[in-house]
Write a protein that holds these residues in place. Structure first.
Motif, PDB file in Angstrom:
ATOM      1  N   PRO A 404      17.237  16.306   5.228  1.00 32.19           N
ATOM      2  CA  PRO A 404      16.526  16.186   6.233  1.00 32.19           C
ATOM      3  C   PRO A 404      15.865  15.029   6.703  1.00 32.19           C
ATOM      4  CG  PRO A 404      15.938  18.110   4.841  1.00 32.19           C
ATOM      5  CD  PRO A 404      16.771  17.316   4.155  1.00 32.19           C
ATOM      6  N   ALA A 405      15.515  14.528   7.811  1.00 36.13           N
ATOM      7  CA  ALA A 405      15.043  13.365   8.204  1.00 36.13           C
ATOM      8  C   ALA A 405      13.420  13.199   7.509  1.00 36.13           C
ATOM      9  CB  ALA A 405      14.807  13.205   9.706  1.00 36.13           C
ATOM     10  N   GLY A 406      12.964  14.490   7.462  1.00 37.74           N
ATOM     11  CA  GLY A 406      11.451  14.397   7.191  1.00 37.74           C
ATOM     12  C   GLY A 406      11.424  13.926   5.343  1.00 37.74           C
ATOM     13  N   LEU A 407      12.395  14.290   4.680  1.00 37.48           N
ATOM     14  CA  LEU A 407      12.446  14.102   3.350  1.00 37.48           C
ATOM     15  C   LEU A 407      13.003  12.540   3.217  1.00 37.48           C
ATOM     16  CD1 LEU A 407      12.647  14.833   0.487  1.00 37.48           C
ATOM     17  CD2 LEU A 407      14.832  15.770   0.266  1.00 37.48           C
ATOM     18  N   ARG A 408      13.870  12.154   4.100  1.00 35.14           N
ATOM     19  CA  ARG A 408      14.300  10.650   4.000  1.00 35.14           C
ATOM     20  C   ARG A 408      12.897   9.636   3.936  1.00 35.14           C
ATOM     21  NH1 ARG A 408      18.622  12.430   7.055  1.00 35.14           N
ATOM     22  NH2 ARG A 408      17.939  11.408   8.806  1.00 35.14           N
ATOM     23  N   GLU A 409      12.237  10.154   4.880  1.00 37.63           N
ATOM     24  CA  GLU A 409      10.674   9.683   5.321  1.00 37.63           C
ATOM     25  C   GLU A 409       9.664   9.672   4.206  1.00 37.63           C
ATOM     26  OE1 GLU A 409       8.768  10.932   8.934  1.00 37.63           O
ATOM     27  OE2 GLU A 409      10.399  10.183  10.116  1.00 37.63           O
ATOM     28  N   GLN A 410       9.705  10.900   3.584  1.00 39.87           N
ATOM     29  CA  GLN A 410       8.876  11.016   2.199  1.00 39.87           C
ATOM     30  C   GLN A 410       9.401  10.060   1.118  1.00 39.87           C
ATOM     31  OE1 GLN A 410       8.678  15.173   0.910  1.00 39.87           O
ATOM     32  NE2 GLN A 410       8.505  15.900   2.917  1.00 39.87           N
ATOM     33  N   HIS A 411      10.812   9.941   0.892  1.00 36.76           N
ATOM     34  CA  HIS A 411      11.331   9.086  -0.084  1.00 36.76           C
ATOM     35  C   HIS A 411      11.119   7.850   0.186  1.00 36.76           C
ATOM     36  CE1 HIS A 411      14.449  12.425  -1.805  1.00 36.76           C
ATOM     37  NE2 HIS A 411      13.173  12.245  -2.389  1.00 36.76           N
ATOM     38  N   ALA A 412      11.111   7.387   1.399  1.00 40.39           N
ATOM     39  CA  ALA A 412      10.830   5.962   1.507  1.00 40.39           C
ATOM     40  C   ALA A 412       9.151   5.533   1.193  1.00 40.39           C
ATOM     41  CB  ALA A 412      11.109   5.634   3.087  1.00 40.39           C
ATOM     42  N   ILE A 413       8.433   6.604   1.463  1.00 43.31           N
ATOM     43  CA  ILE A 413       7.003   6.404   1.107  1.00 43.31           C
ATOM     44  C   ILE A 413       6.926   6.138  -0.348  1.00 43.31           C
ATOM     45  CG2 ILE A 413       4.778   7.418   1.228  1.00 43.31           C
ATOM     46  CD1 ILE A 413       5.517   8.386   4.098  1.00 43.31           C
ATOM     47  N   GLN A 414       7.441   7.165  -0.848  1.00 45.81           N
ATOM     48  CA  GLN A 414       7.380   7.563  -2.363  1.00 45.81           C
ATOM     49  C   GLN A 414       7.976   6.139  -3.148  1.00 45.81           C
ATOM     50  OE1 GLN A 414       9.079  11.549  -2.647  1.00 45.81           O
ATOM     51  NE2 GLN A 414       7.747  11.489  -4.360  1.00 45.81           N
ATOM     52  N   LEU A 415       8.955   5.620  -2.678  1.00 44.48           N
ATOM     53  CA  LEU A 415       9.674   4.329  -3.252  1.00 44.48           C
ATOM     54  C   LEU A 415       8.680   3.089  -3.258  1.00 44.48           C
ATOM     55  CD1 LEU A 415      13.273   4.810  -2.170  1.00 44.48           C
ATOM     56  CD2 LEU A 415      12.385   4.980  -4.598  1.00 44.48           C
ATOM     57  N   ALA A 416       8.157   2.977  -2.004  1.00 44.16           N
ATOM     58  CA  ALA A 416       6.812   1.998  -1.740  1.00 44.16           C
ATOM     59  C   ALA A 416       5.901   2.191  -2.578  1.00 44.16           C
ATOM     60  CB  ALA A 416       6.885   2.005  -0.416  1.00 44.16           C
ATOM     61  N   ARG A 417       5.564   3.454  -3.005  1.00 41.93           N
ATOM     62  CA  ARG A 417       4.186   3.726  -3.729  1.00 41.93           C
ATOM     63  C   ARG A 417       4.344   3.146  -5.122  1.00 41.93           C
ATOM     64  NH1 ARG A 417       2.795  10.088  -2.565  1.00 41.93           N
ATOM     65  NH2 ARG A 417       1.866   9.851  -0.617  1.00 41.93           N
ATOM     66  N   PHE A 418       5.535   3.154  -5.764  1.00 43.07           N
ATOM     67  CA  PHE A 418       5.694   2.640  -7.105  1.00 43.07           C
ATOM     68  C   PHE A 418       6.520   1.171  -7.223  1.00 43.07           C
ATOM     69  CE2 PHE A 418       9.258   5.956  -7.634  1.00 43.07           C
ATOM     70  CZ  PHE A 418       9.869   5.298  -8.102  1.00 43.07           C
ATOM     71  N   ARG A 419       6.610   0.701  -6.001  1.00 46.38           N
ATOM     72  CA  ARG A 419       7.261  -0.699  -6.394  1.00 46.38           C
ATOM     73  C   ARG A 419       6.381  -1.657  -6.754  1.00 46.38           C
ATOM     74  NH1 ARG A 419       8.550  -1.167  -1.059  1.00 46.38           N
ATOM     75  NH2 ARG A 419       7.140  -2.825  -0.602  1.00 46.38           N
ATOM     76  N   PRO A 420       6.720  -2.606  -7.843  1.00 48.19           N
ATOM     77  CA  PRO A 420       5.853  -3.541  -8.324  1.00 48.19           C
ATOM     78  C   PRO A 420       5.259  -4.665  -7.245  1.00 48.19           C
ATOM     79  CG  PRO A 420       7.609  -3.248  -9.698  1.00 48.19           C
ATOM     80  CD  PRO A 420       7.950  -2.184  -8.432  1.00 48.19           C
ATOM     81  N   GLY A 421       4.064  -5.010  -7.245  1.00 46.95           N
ATOM     82  CA  GLY A 421       3.651  -6.113  -6.592  1.00 46.95           C
ATOM     83  C   GLY A 421       2.796  -5.391  -5.156  1.00 46.95           C
ATOM     84  N   VAL A 422       3.201  -4.091  -4.796  1.00 48.09           N
ATOM     85  CA  VAL A 422       2.444  -3.370  -3.764  1.00 48.09           C
ATOM     86  C   VAL A 422       1.012  -3.239  -4.230  1.00 48.09           C
ATOM     87  CG1 VAL A 422       2.428  -1.300  -2.385  1.00 48.09           C
ATOM     88  CG2 VAL A 422       4.686  -2.193  -3.215  1.00 48.09           C
ATOM     89  N   CYS A 423       0.244  -3.452  -3.226  1.00 47.23           N
ATOM     90  CA  CYS A 423      -1.185  -3.234  -3.338  1.00 47.23           C
ATOM     91  C   CYS A 423      -1.728  -2.372  -1.758  1.00 47.23           C
ATOM     92  CB  CYS A 423      -1.869  -4.638  -3.310  1.00 47.23           C
ATOM     93  SG  CYS A 423      -3.838  -4.460  -3.731  1.00 47.23           S
ATOM     94  N   PRO A 424      -2.325  -1.425  -2.040  1.00 46.73           N
ATOM     95  CA  PRO A 424      -2.336  -0.767  -3.416  1.00 46.73           C
ATOM     96  C   PRO A 424      -1.009   0.144  -3.583  1.00 46.73           C
ATOM     97  CG  PRO A 424      -3.586   0.744  -1.725  1.00 46.73           C
ATOM     98  CD  PRO A 424      -3.118  -0.488  -0.991  1.00 46.73           C
ATOM     99  N   ALA A 425      -0.869  -0.042  -5.052  1.00 47.94           N
ATOM    100  CA  ALA A 425       0.189   1.011  -5.488  1.00 47.94           C
ATOM    101  C   ALA A 425      -0.234   2.187  -5.706  1.00 47.94           C
ATOM    102  CB  ALA A 425       0.731   0.276  -6.842  1.00 47.94           C
ATOM    103  N   GLY A 426       0.773   3.092  -5.691  1.00 54.67           N
ATOM    104  CA  GLY A 426       0.165   4.664  -5.652  1.00 54.67           C
ATOM    105  C   GLY A 426       0.145   4.759  -7.381  1.00 54.67           C
ATOM    106  N   PRO A 427      -0.905   5.621  -7.576  1.00 59.65           N
ATOM    107  CA  PRO A 427      -1.368   5.846  -9.017  1.00 59.65           C
ATOM    108  C   PRO A 427      -0.593   6.921  -9.632  1.00 59.65           C
ATOM    109  CG  PRO A 427      -3.220   6.408  -7.422  1.00 59.65           C
ATOM    110  CD  PRO A 427      -2.029   6.015  -6.501  1.00 59.65           C
TER     111      PRO A 427
END
Length: 606
Positions: A404-427
């Motif tokens: 579903p498009a909604g899950l693809r959007e969720q995964h995009a947010i999640q991948l960004a959360r733990f990408r190194p160098g992102v501030c603030p990174a997801g804890p």
């Protein structure tokens, strides 16, 4: 204090709330503030009013396996875990899981609540989260002596002080807590800048849902039901197991709920709905009630002979969960600290039961040492980048037509959360320090122990809850699909490795007599990975199964919590959370229920 069957059967109420758990009881209290509106709560469990087994803190896990207090649900066999079946207990009775949980009071990062709004839900943001959680919170600062001894910071402005629910630091801290806190900082964990104001990145002393004055559990029943139980417009019926909602279709093809069918004493009854029915049965049962009512995926409903009234494929999907594991150590004989393990032994338990009468001892302790960290802080930038790339490759390999498009959007947010160098990174990585040995590990009377638990909060894997029968007494299938995304296991193992290493830092490294779990037999990374897979469990923070997401993106409810394709049916509980958050979820449920009450009453202002 609670209703009899004659007070409900064939009667009509403005609002019928399905489930008297944390969200349902909170919502009922708020909706019944208007004396012109009638509210009925149907709860499948017992009242369990004034029960010492619930009210006594530090009674962790004692309710599991007991029908009076807990539903003993279980998952399907998990393919990625050699077919292991996991117990999934949930609170049974008024107050729901807030009556049997570990009483942890934490809040998520502000940006993770704002992500809900980004996913198509206007008004569901951090600003409103704080507004509504403050309505629930009645925080009492710890005694000056405790605050000074353990260097507990003030949280002025970040916590509500006039709400319904008493929250506080426990009356008693074990001396070992200072050593755990110092070791965590020496291992590189910074102090969390604002753990109750939107930035929990780091280590902090953690509040519990405990009434400091009485040293008793503070939960939905004591905070929202007991003070309002005598309202003439509030009717609460225990032992009422809801089967389905009864509905008619309007000229636009939308459903209007007219009644709720429930079982009581092995007989079937109906209560009528004047305005709205609200499902608050939790992430494991709310989708079952929708599906039994003909709202769900056509393929699921037709398989068990349920008439399809609203074809809504998202019902029961998008299940997300937190998982954790733990390590334990025995301290040298000269370190004699108060610990939860003393309650495992008959003599120690009797001693602390006597102390509890004077509001002292182990029963007045809590779990107070928490850290939330991004993957980069746990594993280093290079390893975090490798895990992130592996996760991205697996997400991209999914069949887009089936995602579903909604899950693809969720995964995009999640991948960004733990990408190194992102501030603030997801804890997304969590570490918990505690006095005593973890779980059911055997301990020796007269010795002291400590543990580090480790967990992950941003799993990519998604599971489901679906009915397998049209019989409401047959439990649905619970399948979290643990580690379907192998990156989840990668993150959990890295967190475990970091947690185990904390014991090698001062002052703990010179205090340890031996590691009792996993022990010296586990040395290599591969051995640790297998230990983690064999011993991890769940924190029972299930969410997402009635996801608050637009219908064309696989959602179940809209931002006003109304089930898509219906006029007067809403869902209010943790199942609505579209994307999981880095926190223990108790406080979040209260915030959801408080905001929902204003939405339903028409007084919500984004």
């Amino acid at each position: 204090m609670s209703a009899q069957i004659g007070d409900v059967v064939d009667k009509s109420f403005d609002y019928v709330i399905i489930g008297g758990g944390t969200a349902g009881i909170t919502l009922a209290a708020r909706l019944s503030e208007d004396p012109s509106k009638t509210v009925c709560v149907l709860e499948a469990g017992d009242p369990n009013i004034d029960d010492p087994a619930i009210l006594t803190p530090a009674s962790y896990a004692s309710h599991f396996g007991k029908k009076q207090y807990a539903w003993d649900f279980a998952t399907t066999k998990q393919k990625m875990c050699t077919g292991k079946i996991f117990p999934w207990a949930r609170g049974r009775g008024l107050g729901g899981s807030s009556g049997i949980n570990y009483m942890v009071w934490t809040k998520p990062p502000a940006e993770e609540i704002d992500d809900w709004e980004r996913l198509g839900n206007p008004g569901w943001n951090w600003k409103n989260f704080q507004k509504y959680i403050h309505r629930a919170e009645r925080f009492v600062e710890p005694a000056a002596e405790l605050r000074e001894k353990f260097k507990i910071p003030l949280h002025e402005g970040d916590l509500g002080t006039k709400g319904a629910l008493a929250i506080s630091f426990p009356r008693t801290f074990s001396e070992v807590e200072t050593y755990l806190m110092q070791a965590a900082k020496n291992a590189g964990i910074p102090a969390a800048p604002c753990p109750y104001g939107g930035n929990p990145n780091g280590v902090f002393w953690t509040i519990n849902s405990i009434d400091q004055q009485t040293a008793t559990r503070s939960y939905a029943c004591t905070a929202y039901y007991m003070p309002n139980r005598d309202r003439p417009n509030l009717t609460v019926l225990p032992d009422a197991h809801v089967a389905r909602v009864i509905s008619d279709k309007d000229t636009n093809g939308n459903l209007t709920v007219t009644g709720v069918e429930f079982l009581h004493g092995e007989k079937c009854y109906v209560v009528h709905v004047n305005k709205e029915a609200i499902v608050s049965a939790g992430a494991l049962k709310s989708p079952q009630i929708l599906e039994l009512s003909g709202i769900g995926s056509r393929s699921v409903l037709e398989k068990v002979g349920v008439e399809v009234k609203v074809d809504l494929p998202g019902v029961g999907e998008n299940l997300q969960e937190h998982v954790y594991g733990g390590f334990s150590w025995e301290l040298k004989p000269e370190y004699d600290f108060l610990g939860f393990n003393e309650l495992q032994h008959a003599a120690g338990r009797a001693r602390h039961e006597a102390l509890y009468k004077d509001l002292a001892g182990a029963f007045t302790m809590g779990i107070v040492n928490f850290s939330f960290l991004p993957l980069e802080a746990i594993a280093g930038a290079e390893r975090a980048q490798a895990i992130c790339e592996r996760a991205r490759a697996q997400v991209n390999a999914l069949d887009a037509a089936r995602t579903p498009a909604g899950l693809r959007e969720q995964h995009a947010i999640q991948l960004a959360r733990f990408r190194p160098g992102v501030c603030p990174a997801g804890p997304g990585c969590e570490i918990i320090g505690m006095s005593g040995a973890a779980g059911a590990l055997p301990t020796e009377e007269g010795r002291s122990y400590f543990s580090w638990a480790y967990g992950i909060n941003h799993a990519l894997s998604r599971g489901h809850v679906h009915i397998t029968s049209d019989d409401p007494m047959v439990e649905p299938e619970f399948d979290p699909r643990y580690f379907e995304h192998e990156a989840d296991l990668d993150v959990l193992v890295e967190t475990a490795k970091f947690a185990r290493n904390i014991a090698q830092h001062a002052p703990l490294k010179d205090m340890v007599a031996r590691e009792i779990a996993p022990g010296p037999a586990v040395q290599t990374d591969e051995q640790l990975r297998e230990f983690v897979k064999a011993t991890y469990s769940t924190t029972w923070h299930t969410c997402g199964t009635c996801s608050m997401t637009p219908r064309d993106k696989g959602g179940v409810i809209d931002h006003e919590l109304r089930v898509h394709g219906t006029n007067n049916l809403r869902v209010v509980d943790l199942s609505i959370v579209p994307l999981h958050i880095a926190t223990h979820t108790q406080a979040t449920v209260y915030a959801i229920a408080e905001q929902a009450s204003d939405i339903i009453k028409g007084t919500f202002q984004p």
